[in-house]
Design a protein around this motif. Structure first.
Motif, PDB file in Angstrom:
ATOM      1  N   VAL A  54     -35.201  -4.054 -27.716  1.00  0.00           N
ATOM      2  CA  VAL A  54     -35.324  -5.133 -28.694  1.00  0.00           C
ATOM      3  C   VAL A  54     -34.448  -4.735 -29.879  1.00  0.00           C
ATOM      4  O   VAL A  54     -34.575  -3.620 -30.397  1.00  0.00           O
ATOM      5  N   ASP A  96     -35.985  -0.740 -21.938  1.00  0.00           N
ATOM      6  CA  ASP A  96     -36.178  -2.090 -22.475  1.00  0.00           C
ATOM      7  C   ASP A  96     -35.783  -2.050 -23.947  1.00  0.00           C
ATOM      8  O   ASP A  96     -36.238  -1.171 -24.696  1.00  0.00           O
ATOM      9  N   MET A 147     -41.672 -12.243 -26.207  1.00  0.00           N
ATOM     10  CA  MET A 147     -40.823 -11.060 -26.060  1.00  0.00           C
ATOM     11  C   MET A 147     -41.146 -10.304 -24.771  1.00  0.00           C
ATOM     12  O   MET A 147     -40.237  -9.865 -24.059  1.00  0.00           O
ATOM     13  N   ARG A 148     -42.429 -10.148 -24.469  1.00  0.00           N
ATOM     14  CA  ARG A 148     -42.808  -9.401 -23.257  1.00  0.00           C
ATOM     15  C   ARG A 148     -42.334 -10.130 -22.001  1.00  0.00           C
ATOM     16  O   ARG A 148     -41.921  -9.497 -21.016  1.00  0.00           O
ATOM     17  N   LEU A 155     -45.271  -4.247 -30.203  1.00  0.00           N
ATOM     18  CA  LEU A 155     -44.934  -4.024 -28.798  1.00  0.00           C
ATOM     19  C   LEU A 155     -45.349  -2.637 -28.304  1.00  0.00           C
ATOM     20  O   LEU A 155     -45.165  -2.326 -27.125  1.00  0.00           O
ATOM     21  N   LYS A 156     -45.898  -1.813 -29.230  1.00  0.00           N
ATOM     22  CA  LYS A 156     -46.239  -0.424 -28.909  1.00  0.00           C
ATOM     23  C   LYS A 156     -45.022   0.301 -28.315  1.00  0.00           C
ATOM     24  O   LYS A 156     -45.096   0.950 -27.262  1.00  0.00           O
ATOM     25  N   ALA A 157     -43.908   0.156 -29.003  1.00  0.00           N
ATOM     26  CA  ALA A 157     -42.648   0.755 -28.551  1.00  0.00           C
ATOM     27  C   ALA A 157     -42.720   2.276 -28.590  1.00  0.00           C
ATOM     28  O   ALA A 157     -43.483   2.864 -29.368  1.00  0.00           O
ATOM     29  N   ASP A 203     -46.452 -11.386 -29.466  1.00  0.00           N
ATOM     30  CA  ASP A 203     -45.473 -10.675 -28.642  1.00  0.00           C
ATOM     31  C   ASP A 203     -45.318 -11.247 -27.237  1.00  0.00           C
ATOM     32  O   ASP A 203     -44.549 -10.710 -26.427  1.00  0.00           O
ATOM     33  N   LEU A 206     -42.141  -5.041 -35.295  1.00  0.00           N
ATOM     34  CA  LEU A 206     -41.981  -5.388 -33.883  1.00  0.00           C
ATOM     35  C   LEU A 206     -42.311  -4.186 -32.997  1.00  0.00           C
ATOM     36  O   LEU A 206     -42.945  -4.331 -31.941  1.00  0.00           O
ATOM     37  N   LEU A 237     -39.478   1.733 -24.010  1.00  0.00           N
ATOM     38  CA  LEU A 237     -39.302   0.512 -24.795  1.00  0.00           C
ATOM     39  C   LEU A 237     -38.847   0.940 -26.186  1.00  0.00           C
ATOM     40  O   LEU A 237     -39.560   1.658 -26.893  1.00  0.00           O
ATOM     41  N   VAL A 274     -37.057  -0.177 -29.930  1.00  0.00           N
ATOM     42  CA  VAL A 274     -36.620  -1.179 -30.905  1.00  0.00           C
ATOM     43  C   VAL A 274     -35.510  -0.555 -31.735  1.00  0.00           C
ATOM     44  O   VAL A 274     -35.687   0.534 -32.285  1.00  0.00           O
ATOM     45  N   LEU A 283     -38.642  -9.359 -21.738  1.00  0.00           N
ATOM     46  CA  LEU A 283     -38.424  -7.967 -21.351  1.00  0.00           C
ATOM     47  C   LEU A 283     -38.714  -7.759 -19.867  1.00  0.00           C
ATOM     48  O   LEU A 283     -38.037  -6.975 -19.189  1.00  0.00           O
TER      49      LEU A 283
END
Length: 408
Positions: free
Chosen positions: A37, A35, A121-122, A164-166, A118, A160, A3, A5, A125
């Motif tokens: 963003v 994924d 967004m999730r 989202l724990k990207a 979030d 973000l 994931l 960003v 995704l």
């Protein structure tokens, strides 16, 4: 699969052609199974154009209405990028800051992010959509549009990524990473493969303009790996991450920052008594003037000299405040100097190496550069010198601390 960003600044999306190039890049990352963003700024120059329109109506626009207006710049970009991706067969959806539920306080023009929902967004995704979010903006609890201040899109991207724990937050800009110093001043400057949050925060606060300070603070607080990359070329960029044991094997100095926007004020002949610093700096703080470096000389005949630096643009305002202060504390005179600059060495390696300061001072002395003020912390040493010596000082220090790129 990761994931990621990605944030693209104004120059990266400055024209339809550049937006198409961003779409191509996003498509490649997405096709690899990631994924994605995307956070975008307004097209370069657009925010200034909108502010100019507001100033044409009134010299002092209402802060709420100004936020409503300037936030439209990013709205144009998110829609254009979504269209460019859809044209390529990539499912994409654009959101304003309010729509993606970035909640802020109500400080129009300089709002701070309080929370991010979030869930939407999730869900997108999970359907393999690329999410495109307007940077620099959010909404308060009353639904008012707010903006985060100049450079706020960096903060949006990091926030973000944290929510989202990207796996990584990639900041695409017009440079290909973080350099040991400004290559325009030192052509031999090197791109750093990695730098710690601490070092990047010091570099940003001391004059490096690659990243907004708040975004680095946010990334460090939530441990979001940040990578600075170029929008106009390929390459690994610079990874900004936590300090590790391996960092102790890094060079003593990671970079040299400098700031031309400095002015020095000296209040001479003030009584050397308890509370004198507060009596001088209290009114300066009350005037919303930020003070940087401070030096108080050793007492002589019961008086001392008090010196501090402020942003160059605040010097006249600070002088007017000091005129009254000088009378109240019976100071002998006030001296100002806006022909100075601050040069700083930054590096976590300082923690385990002695003699950095003495070496820095020796290098400057060899070049006949006088040091006017000194400030230190655990991982940085800053000096104030005459601005005419800026480039000479930076180049000499860059070479002395082995930061120059190897000759081809």
């Amino acid at each position: 699969m990761a994931l990621i960003v990605q944030k693209y600044g104004g120059t990266s999306v400055g024209s339809p052609e550049r937006i198409e190039a961003v779409a191509e890049r996003v498509q490649r990352w997405h096709a690899q199974g990631n994924d994605i963003v995307v956070v975008v700024s307004a097209m370069s120059g657009e925010t200034n154009r909108l502010i100019g329109l507001a100033k044409a109506i009134t010299p002092d626009p209402d802060p709420r209405e100004l936020d409503v207006m300037v936030s439209t710049g990013e709205q144009v970009t998110i829609a254009l990028l979504a269209m460019a991706l859809m044209k390529r067969g990539v499912a994409a959806k654009s959101y304003t800051g309010a729509q993606v539920a970035i909640r802020t306080d109500s400080s129009f023009g300089k709002a701070r992010i309080e929370s991010i929902d979030d869930a939407r967004m999730r869900a997108d995704l999970a359907q393999r959509k690329v999410i495109i979010v307007a940077g620099f903006q959010g909404a308060d609890d009353d639904g008012n549009i707010t903006t985060l201040g100049r450079g706020g899109s960096d903060t949006t991207g990091v926030a973000l990524a944290a929510a989202l724990k990207a796996d990584e937050c990639q900041i695409y800009t017009d440079v290909d990473g973080v350099y040991t110093t400004d290559p325009r001043v030192v052509p031999q400057a090197r791109r750093l493969e990695t730098i710690t949050f601490e070092e990047m925060l010091e570099m940003a606060s001391l004059g490096s303009k690659v990243l907004q300070i708040r975004s680095v603070e946010f990334a460090g607080k939530y441990n979001v790996p940040l990578r600075v990359l170029s929008s106009f070329g390929e390459g690994g960029g610079t990874l900004i991450t936590v300090d590790t044991e391996e960092d102790m094997e890094k060079p003593v100095i990671s970079g040299i920052a400098f700031n031309r926007d400095e002015a020095k004020l000296i209040v001479r002949g003030v009584p050397d008594t308890p509370g004198i610093a507060s009596r001088i700096l209290g009114p300066i703080g009350d005037a919303n003037i930020e003070v940087d470096m401070i030096v108080q000389n050793v007492s002589a005949d019961g008086t001392t000299d008090f010196t501090f630096t402020v942003a160059r643009g605040d010097m006249k305002k600070a002088l007017s405040v000091l005129e009254k202060v000088a009378q109240d504390v019976s100071a002998r005179e006030i001296i100002s100097d806006d022909k100075i600059t601050k040069v700083s060495l930054v590096g976590v390696g300082m923690r385990s190496h002695a003699g950095v300061a003495s070496k820095m001072f020796a290098v400057l002395a060899k070049e006949n550069i006088n040091i006017q003020m000194i400030s230190t912390s655990e991982i940085k040493i800053s000096v104030v010198v005459d601005e005419k010596y800026l480039e000479l000082a930076v180049r000499a220090l860059h070479t002395a601390f082995d930061l120059d790129a190897p000759s081809a």
